[in-house]
Design a protein around this motif. Sequence first.
Motif, PDB file in Angstrom:
ATOM      1  N   TYR A 141       1.460   1.729  -3.635  1.00 22.70           N
ATOM      2  CA  TYR A 141       0.319   2.381  -4.289  1.00 22.70           C
ATOM      3  C   TYR A 141       0.306   3.879  -4.005  1.00 22.70           C
ATOM      4  O   TYR A 141       0.087   4.694  -4.906  1.00 22.70           O
ATOM      5  N   TYR A 155       0.822  -1.210   0.000  1.00 21.65           N
ATOM      6  CA  TYR A 155       0.000   0.000   0.000  1.00 21.65           C
ATOM      7  C   TYR A 155       0.858   1.263   0.000  1.00 21.65           C
ATOM      8  O   TYR A 155       0.439   2.300  -0.524  1.00 21.65           O
ATOM      9  N   TRP A 178      -4.817   4.679   1.387  1.00 20.19           N
ATOM     10  CA  TRP A 178      -3.700   3.732   1.313  1.00 20.19           C
ATOM     11  C   TRP A 178      -2.758   3.892   2.502  1.00 20.19           C
ATOM     12  O   TRP A 178      -2.270   2.902   3.051  1.00 20.19           O
TER      13      TRP A 178
END
Length: 199
Positions: free
Chosen positions: A14, A11, A101
């Motif tokens: 991301y 994450y 995220w």
Amino acid sequence: MPGALIWASAYAWYATQVGLTPAFVTEWLPGQILSGLGVGMTLPLLGSAALAAVPGGRYATASAVVSSARQIGGVLGIALLVVIIGAPTPATAAPDLRTGWWLSVSCFVVCAFVAVFLGRIRRADEEPADAGSSRIDVYLPAAVGDEDPAGSVAALPLFRRLPEAVRAEIERTASDRHLEAGEWLFAAGDSADALYVVR
């Protein structure tokens, strides 16, 4: 702990690498690979750790509680995510998703920190002597000729710990089945309508 940290890194990838133009191979695929590794290294081990010390007779209930807790955690996590992201507009969608995220990253870092304190799972033969009361003993079948000649179920390990009234009810309602060599007691696909104790 390593699984949760790898999942957190997915994450973080991301949040720092995914842009506004489509780029699956260079931006999304690395995060997906990290996420898959994190899932595989985290969820099965956490489930096992949660059930490791549960006595065999309570395993099904404990497993259901763990599954329910995971579902409740997922619901609360999504609710928190919705609160944090709010109602994004086209202009704020990207930064709002990045905030989500980073929330996921922080959750997995906390998970990794908590995992440090789980400790090593003891094998049954390593447990202290006073832990015997919380364990379900596994009995080996008696050798031929060792069974109670009177046929009492009290002599059978399977029924030994049952209350006397329950054992008496089993003896009252049970019946014997005598089989010749080569004769089948039941076959695959038959309805499961009885418990058989081989004497």
